[in-house]
Design a protein around this motif. Sequence first.
Motif, short mmCIF file in Angstrom:
data_model
loop_
_atom_site.label_atom_id
_atom_site.label_comp_id
_atom_site.label_asym_id
_atom_site.label_seq_id
_atom_site.Cartn_x
_atom_site.Cartn_y
_atom_site.Cartn_z
N ASP A 116 49.85 -169.79 -58.93
CA ASP A 116 48.58 -169.83 -58.20
C ASP A 116 48.53 -168.84 -57.05
O ASP A 116 47.46 -168.40 -56.65
N ARG A 117 49.71 -168.50 -56.51
CA ARG A 117 49.73 -167.61 -55.33
C ARG A 117 49.51 -166.14 -55.73
O ARG A 117 49.26 -165.29 -54.90
N ILE A 118 49.62 -165.87 -57.01
CA ILE A 118 49.52 -164.46 -57.46
C ILE A 118 48.21 -164.25 -58.20
O ILE A 118 47.88 -165.02 -59.11
N LYS A 119 47.48 -163.19 -57.75
CA LYS A 119 46.22 -162.88 -58.43
C LYS A 119 46.32 -161.46 -59.01
O LYS A 119 46.12 -160.46 -58.31
N ILE A 120 46.63 -161.41 -60.26
CA ILE A 120 46.81 -160.11 -60.95
C ILE A 120 45.44 -159.53 -61.33
O ILE A 120 44.62 -160.23 -61.93
N THR A 121 45.24 -158.28 -60.96
CA THR A 121 43.98 -157.61 -61.35
C THR A 121 44.20 -156.59 -62.48
O THR A 121 43.31 -156.32 -63.26
N GLU A 122 45.38 -156.00 -62.52
CA GLU A 122 45.70 -155.01 -63.59
C GLU A 122 47.15 -155.16 -63.99
O GLU A 122 48.00 -155.49 -63.15
N PHE A 123 47.44 -154.89 -65.24
CA PHE A 123 48.83 -154.95 -65.72
C PHE A 123 48.98 -153.85 -66.78
O PHE A 123 48.52 -154.00 -67.90
N THR A 124 49.58 -152.70 -66.40
CA THR A 124 49.57 -151.54 -67.31
C THR A 124 50.99 -151.00 -67.53
O THR A 124 51.74 -150.79 -66.57
N GLY A 125 51.29 -150.78 -68.77
CA GLY A 125 52.56 -150.10 -69.09
C GLY A 125 52.33 -148.61 -69.25
O GLY A 125 51.38 -148.20 -69.92
N LYS A 126 53.16 -147.82 -68.61
CA LYS A 126 52.97 -146.38 -68.71
C LYS A 126 53.63 -145.88 -70.01
O LYS A 126 54.82 -146.11 -70.25
N VAL A 127 52.83 -145.17 -70.86
CA VAL A 127 53.32 -144.73 -72.17
C VAL A 127 53.92 -143.32 -72.05
O VAL A 127 53.37 -142.47 -71.36
N GLN A 128 55.05 -143.12 -72.73
CA GLN A 128 55.68 -141.79 -72.70
C GLN A 128 54.84 -140.81 -73.51
O GLN A 128 54.39 -141.12 -74.61
#
Lengths: 526, 310
Positions: free
Chosen positions: B283-295
């Motif tokens: 609950d304490r964490i509010k994720i807005t983006e989650f992106t893996g950088k592609v080679q």
Amino acid sequence: MFKISQKFADAFDDFWNPIVVKEMRQALRGRIFPIFFLIMVGVATVAFLMFVAKAESGYQSGRVSGIGKDIFVVLASILMLVSMVVVPLNGARRLAQERAQRSFELLQISTITPHKIVFGKITSCVIELILYFSAMTPFLVLSYMLGGVELPVVLFYIVLIFWGGVASCIIGVTLASYSSPLRMSQAPLALFGGVVIITSIGLIPAMVYSTERFDSSIFEQWEFWTTALSIAVGFVIAGGWATAIAKNPYKFPGANRSTEVRLWAFAMLVAYMVTACGNYLLYARSGYFDKMFFFVIAMSAYPFLFIHSLAFVKESDPLSQRVKRDIRVGRYRNLPFKFAFLPGGLRGFGWLILAILLLLIPFAGSLGWETSRSYSYGERTADLFVPLAIFGHILFWCAVPYLFFRRIFKIEGRDNLLVIVTVGWIVLIHILLGFVSIFTGSDHPMYWSGLFLYGESLDSFYRVGNLAGAILFLPIMVGLVLLAWIVSRLFLDSGEVRDLIRAGRRSLSGTTPDVAHRRSGNPPTE
Amino acid sequence: MMIRVNNLTKRFGNFTAVDDVSFEIPQGEVFGFVGPNGAGKTTTMRIMATIDEPTSGDIFIDGYSVIDDPEQVRRIMGFMPDQYETYPNMTVWEFMDFYARAYGIRRRERLKRLNAIMEFTALDKLAEKEVNALSKGMRQRLCLGKTLIHDPKVIVMDEPAAGLDPRARIEFRELVDTLAGQGKTFLISSHILTELEEMVDGVAIIEQGQILKTGGIAGIRQELQSFTEIVAAFIGDPAPVERSLLEFPKVERVVVTDHTARFVFNGDAEERAALLKKLCADDRIKITEFTGKVQDLEEIFMKITDGKVQ
């Protein structure tokens, strides 16, 4: 009507070899052709005017006495220079340049055949020749009208020079196909051009001026025509052969296709043509035509032998397999060469060559000796041709056996070296004896060279029909080869040379390309 | 398979330029051929174009062997070399006309094709210009036009974009895209890997004559990507984010700033999903983006070639 003309236009356009179209377009846009064309016409005009002005005082009964002969000699010499040096050199330069700049590779990977490439190049050179000749025609006609030279002589030399020009163009294109670096491909051509100029420099004046022996009456002698035919056949075969060299690898512009064997054979061919022309000149000057018929056969035999000897040796060349494959699928259209490569015909073909050699070598062998006979007439030009005749002999007697035995005995490695050393010995013997005989001032310069021996046998054959005498030369030559072989073997068996060979063999091991399916002719397995 | 390279080897004396190379390209695919200078790309392509012969092995183009059926191969193959010299004293039209004739195209068909190709390559306005006076970009177009004149199924291009300015490169890429859309198979070598990536479906990476990797770019990337650099954007306090990430076993090198967390993740896709689920469940964490950088292709290339052979 419109449709018919359209169809005709399409057919006419499609008829032309793409290479010819390209070369002509480039020539007309470029500078070299117009410049040489104008120079040639200019020089001819100046020469013509100079002669006419000089001979004005000799104007007699509507004709300027005799100056037509002088003018003709000058014009024919200019024409000869242009057709046998300028045009072939330019053709070779263009081809060599294309190869050096790799634009030829783009052409190679199109569907145009090597056959078309070669003939397109040659045809464009021939068209250029025709343009040069057409420019000179009015001057040549005028030289005839001024008197002193007969019409058949004029026509004969026009044909001769044109023929020589075509042959030179063929040789030029062939030589340009040998090497990628521009200079390297032009060097042998320049050398050839030099030989042609040296050997022919006295040809036209000598033949035209010696009217006692070479007037139009010479055309009535059948020996003359057989000789001319022989030389023509020689040039045609030479041209065909030279084209085959270009075509032979089937990867015509590819690098590393000029093997030692091909260059050997090519050198022999050039030697043949030069020797044949030289001998012809000597005969024409001396009026000594009584043995010409045999001589003609001998000359015709040379290129024939060369072609087939080469074809024979080519069996060892993996590229010949490609030619074989093309024959199987009907892509190879040239019948004489098709015969040479007929699958399975190798053994029979070998015997055929042997038979041809046995039959014709006596005649071919007469070349040098006959030249030496002409030498005794004390003609200065003969001095020039005796070394050439010796050269021709050396090549014939050394290179052909080399090519021949190499295949029969499947000569490789050490044995190959043995043959080369043997050939080297024979060459050395010939050169040394030839020079010794010349410098000792013998009446018969080849007396001590060994050539005399079979020459004398031939002489008896010609004179009294002694066939046995003619055949005698064979054991002599075989003996000479065997002797050289034994000496070479002793030389090669010496410790130092043996070590050298072993070292060479080690370094060569394991480098054979794995192209088994190509060599066997079997389809590849996917 | 439109192109099949089987155990191809080419030696120049003691030097092995191409060493037992094998790969395949399906019909209609744009395939990249990548490698450092002297890797054997041009040698392979020259053999493919029937200019050179292999020492061993073979290449099959639409089933035809370059050794045994070079004439058939030439009919269906267009080759664009890395460098070529044009003929002097020749116009653009004459140059194209010459190659059309060399491919045996009859007059009427030739005129049609010439017009079409000149228009396609935008050379129609330069038809009467001398080929030697063309710019580098125009010369490449000319060579492409020559390559297309016989309507080949397979087009092999050796460094086609080398020396071109950015505009010419983009225009060239568009031409290739158009042709690829027509179902032609391409093999393109290039040093400009980022650009190649936008065009190709698959790639073969070659170094010192040996194929190091071959296949689709996505497949290679997935195969090689043992870790992913992930960037997570969030709002709120960064401390719980950092703590949660460090608690997860396969997370390394965590760098958390005000609203962004960067870290290296060594897990597979399932574990990556589990990590995201864990972060979102807090609950304490509010994720807005989650992106893996592609080679990208360049990184893949560097990774594969670096020190492996050389």
